[in-house]
Enzyme design. Sequence first.
Site, PDB file in Angstrom:
ATOM      1  N   GLY A 249       0.780  -1.230   0.000  1.00 24.10           N
ATOM      2  CA  GLY A 249       0.000   0.000   0.000  1.00 24.10           C
ATOM      3  C   GLY A 249       0.808   1.274   0.000  1.00 24.10           C
ATOM      4  O   GLY A 249       0.248   2.367   0.139  1.00 24.10           O
ATOM      5  N   GLU A 291       4.311  -6.595   1.518  1.00 27.69           N
ATOM      6  CA  GLU A 291       3.756  -6.951   0.203  1.00 27.69           C
ATOM      7  C   GLU A 291       3.591  -5.735  -0.710  1.00 27.69           C
ATOM      8  O   GLU A 291       2.471  -5.434  -1.135  1.00 27.69           O
ATOM      9  CB  GLU A 291       2.382  -7.600   0.381  1.00 27.69           C
ATOM     10  CG  GLU A 291       2.398  -8.883   1.153  1.00 27.69           C
ATOM     11  CD  GLU A 291       0.990  -9.367   1.500  1.00 27.69           C
ATOM     12  OE1 GLU A 291       0.853 -10.561   1.755  1.00 27.69           O
ATOM     13  OE2 GLU A 291       0.047  -8.552   1.518  1.00 27.69           O
ATOM     14  N   PRO A 292       4.659  -5.044  -1.047  1.00 30.15           N
ATOM     15  CA  PRO A 292       4.502  -3.905  -1.955  1.00 30.15           C
ATOM     16  C   PRO A 292       4.230  -4.372  -3.380  1.00 30.15           C
ATOM     17  O   PRO A 292       4.849  -5.332  -3.854  1.00 30.15           O
ATOM     18  CB  PRO A 292       5.854  -3.199  -1.864  1.00 30.15           C
ATOM     19  CG  PRO A 292       6.822  -4.277  -1.478  1.00 30.15           C
ATOM     20  CD  PRO A 292       6.056  -5.279  -0.660  1.00 30.15           C
ATOM     21  N   GLY A 293       3.312  -3.733  -4.056  1.00 29.63           N
ATOM     22  CA  GLY A 293       3.042  -4.045  -5.458  1.00 29.63           C
ATOM     23  C   GLY A 293       3.320  -2.816  -6.307  1.00 29.63           C
ATOM     24  O   GLY A 293       4.335  -2.708  -6.992  1.00 29.63           O
ATOM     25  N   TYR A 335     -11.257   5.058 -11.276  1.00 29.27           N
ATOM     26  CA  TYR A 335     -10.949   5.759 -10.012  1.00 29.27           C
ATOM     27  C   TYR A 335     -10.639   7.242 -10.186  1.00 29.27           C
ATOM     28  O   TYR A 335     -10.165   7.865  -9.246  1.00 29.27           O
ATOM     29  CB  TYR A 335      -9.713   5.165  -9.324  1.00 29.27           C
ATOM     30  CG  TYR A 335      -9.513   3.677  -9.376  1.00 29.27           C
ATOM     31  CD1 TYR A 335     -10.384   2.809  -8.736  1.00 29.27           C
ATOM     32  CD2 TYR A 335      -8.401   3.138 -10.020  1.00 29.27           C
ATOM     33  CE1 TYR A 335     -10.162   1.445  -8.754  1.00 29.27           C
ATOM     34  CE2 TYR A 335      -8.168   1.767 -10.034  1.00 29.27           C
ATOM     35  CZ  TYR A 335      -9.055   0.928  -9.408  1.00 29.27           C
ATOM     36  OH  TYR A 335      -8.821  -0.420  -9.425  1.00 29.27           O
ATOM     37  N   CYS A 362     -15.728   2.860 -27.624  1.00 27.64           N
ATOM     38  CA  CYS A 362     -17.071   3.425 -27.761  1.00 27.64           C
ATOM     39  C   CYS A 362     -17.660   3.659 -26.387  1.00 27.64           C
ATOM     40  O   CYS A 362     -18.522   2.890 -25.933  1.00 27.64           O
ATOM     41  CB  CYS A 362     -17.949   2.482 -28.550  1.00 27.64           C
ATOM     42  SG  CYS A 362     -17.672   2.671 -30.284  1.00 27.64           S
ATOM     43  N   GLU A 363     -17.185   4.681 -25.741  1.00 24.83           N
ATOM     44  CA  GLU A 363     -17.586   4.936 -24.368  1.00 24.83           C
ATOM     45  C   GLU A 363     -17.099   6.336 -23.995  1.00 24.83           C
ATOM     46  O   GLU A 363     -15.900   6.604 -24.062  1.00 24.83           O
ATOM     47  CB  GLU A 363     -16.914   3.874 -23.486  1.00 24.83           C
ATOM     48  CG  GLU A 363     -17.195   4.003 -22.038  1.00 24.83           C
ATOM     49  CD  GLU A 363     -17.874   2.762 -21.455  1.00 24.83           C
ATOM     50  OE1 GLU A 363     -18.129   1.792 -22.184  1.00 24.83           O
ATOM     51  OE2 GLU A 363     -18.160   2.812 -20.272  1.00 24.83           O
TER      52      GLU A 363
HETATM   53  N1  LLP Z   1      -1.356  -7.034  -0.226  1.00 22.37           N
HETATM   54  C1  LLP Z   1      -2.697  -7.150  -0.309  1.00 22.37           C
HETATM   55  C2  LLP Z   1      -3.374  -8.100   0.560  1.00 22.37           C
HETATM   56  C3  LLP Z   1      -3.418  -6.371  -1.212  1.00 22.37           C
HETATM   57  O1  LLP Z   1      -4.744  -6.491  -1.270  1.00 22.37           O
HETATM   58  C4  LLP Z   1      -2.738  -5.479  -2.067  1.00 22.37           C
HETATM   59  C5  LLP Z   1      -3.465  -4.677  -3.049  1.00 22.37           C
HETATM   60  C6  LLP Z   1      -1.333  -5.405  -1.960  1.00 22.37           C
HETATM   61  C7  LLP Z   1      -0.678  -6.186  -1.019  1.00 22.37           C
HETATM   62  C8  LLP Z   1      -0.514  -4.488  -2.814  1.00 22.37           C
HETATM   63  O2  LLP Z   1      -0.839  -3.151  -2.628  1.00 22.37           O
HETATM   64  P1  LLP Z   1       0.045  -1.997  -3.330  1.00 22.37           P
HETATM   65  O3  LLP Z   1       1.399  -2.019  -2.675  1.00 22.37           O
HETATM   66  O4  LLP Z   1       0.127  -2.328  -4.784  1.00 22.37           O
HETATM   67  O5  LLP Z   1      -0.715  -0.763  -3.075  1.00 22.37           O
HETATM   68  N2  LLP Z   1      -6.414  -1.766  -8.709  1.00 22.37           N
HETATM   69  C9  LLP Z   1      -6.137  -0.728  -7.728  1.00 22.37           C
HETATM   70  C10 LLP Z   1      -5.279  -1.240  -6.593  1.00 22.37           C
HETATM   71  C11 LLP Z   1      -5.892  -2.407  -5.877  1.00 22.37           C
HETATM   72  C12 LLP Z   1      -5.002  -2.895  -4.774  1.00 22.37           C
HETATM   73  C13 LLP Z   1      -5.515  -4.171  -4.247  1.00 22.37           C
HETATM   74  N3  LLP Z   1      -4.703  -4.769  -3.244  1.00 22.37           N
HETATM   75  C14 LLP Z   1      -5.456   0.431  -8.439  1.00 22.37           C
HETATM   76  O6  LLP Z   1      -5.290   0.374  -9.656  1.00 22.37           O
HETATM   77  O7  LLP Z   1      -5.128   1.435  -7.814  1.00 22.37           O
END
Ligand code: LLP
Length: 432
Positions: A249, A291-293, A335, A362-363
């Site tokens: 997050g 858990e960084p994404g 969003y 088309c939107e």
């Molecule tokens: N761990 C868990 C349990 C999660 O649900 C998530 C994201 C992450 C880690 C990774 O979070 P991050 O570091 O990427 O913020 N589609 C949305 C984001 C949805 C995130 C869902 N969970 C967007 O495009 O902003």
Amino acid sequence: MFVSDCLNVNQQGHLTIGGCDTLELAAAFGTPLYVMDEATIVNNCRKYVDSIKTYYNGNGRVYYASKAFCCKEICRIMENEQMGLDVVSAGEIYTAMSTGFPAERLCFHGNNKTSAEINYALDCGVGRFMVDNLTELALLNRLALERNKKAVVLLRIKPGIDAHTHNFIRTGQIDSKFGLALETGEAEEAIKEAITMAGINLTGIHCHIGSQIFDLAPFELAAEVMVNFMADMRDRHGAKFTELNLGGGFGIKYVPEQDPVPYDRYMEAVSETVKKTCLARDMDTPFIMLEPGRSIVASAGITLYTVGAVKEIPGIRTYVSIDGGMGDNPRYALYQAEYAAVVADRAAEKPTATVTIAGKCCESGDLIQEHTAIQPAEAGNILAVFATGAYNYSMASNYNRIPRPAAVMIRDQEPRVIIKRETFDDLVHNDV
Ligand code: LLP
């Protein structure tokens, strides 16, 4: 100058990424095109990994949340960096397994894992199950026992912290489809059950308090709440926890005004809180999982488009239409997500035009950004949208039967295709 260090301008005034001219990339690989800079991804991984070494004696692991961007090459990069992977479906597990990624370093999330997915994960030897609810707990126990296995489990807890308001609040937040609530006693119930189950080895708890968060305080508070809960459960039920997963997050810079916390600061702050709270509660410090994404991949990526129609509606706005849109990046439509863009041909010039960047679907809501400042654009220009490395390809669709773009990864100024452009044959492949 731009939102990411991998971006620059060359002598021709063209935008570059990872030292490559974006106009040349567009000419060589076509548009729309996702382009990723590998060094940025690797550096981000190392910042997190090193922060655990520096501030927490190395007693932890970073799991890249592959939902942000999942493909084989990303799994290979994560394996090289000794990262773990947070996976949320059998499809993500399959992708990782197909590259030989060690199953032990996968942690499996999801609020409604199917029996088929759980069986597949058990057969693969997935290292950790992040169990979301009591139904899943019973199911996992049964399926593990059928296989004579013991699943290693962390329970997903809602710590009751809403980090999305400007001044985050410590309240209810029990209205979420994810996790077990602390307030209602549901989390405690799950722990009492889990420690009696023969197919479950309960090692810890997990929380994830939200996404694109800029403050440290909600993470510190979450860590404190979680450690205290671990100690309470030890005192009340004899639960022996050794692992604490604090989720992801962490915020990133989408537009120049944003100022994310340097990634190592999270671990610095959180480790202090964990150590302090453990000391106060006479507990050994747990193994920490992060858990960084988004913060691993977002700023490494851009999307290149070709500009087509430019439609000026006097007194209203100018639409600059591109050859992609919500199919490859649905985040503005979903969003109202912020993005910065430049005309890559004239990246050194001042952004004197205010335009709305429109996709080709088309939107009416198929927009990438409204009222944004870019250089004056005309048909044939290349438009670059920044920080598209996370939740773009992974959320892409074939709406209007538009093929998904290719993705190119750059290492040492050499681009290579890591995901091929979809063909029309791909579009009809499953049609019967
Ligand atoms: N761990 C868990 C349990 C999660 O649900 C998530 C994201 C992450 C880690 C990774 O979070 P991050 O570091 O990427 O913020 N589609 C949305 C984001 C949805 C995130 C869902 N969970 C967007 O495009 O902003």
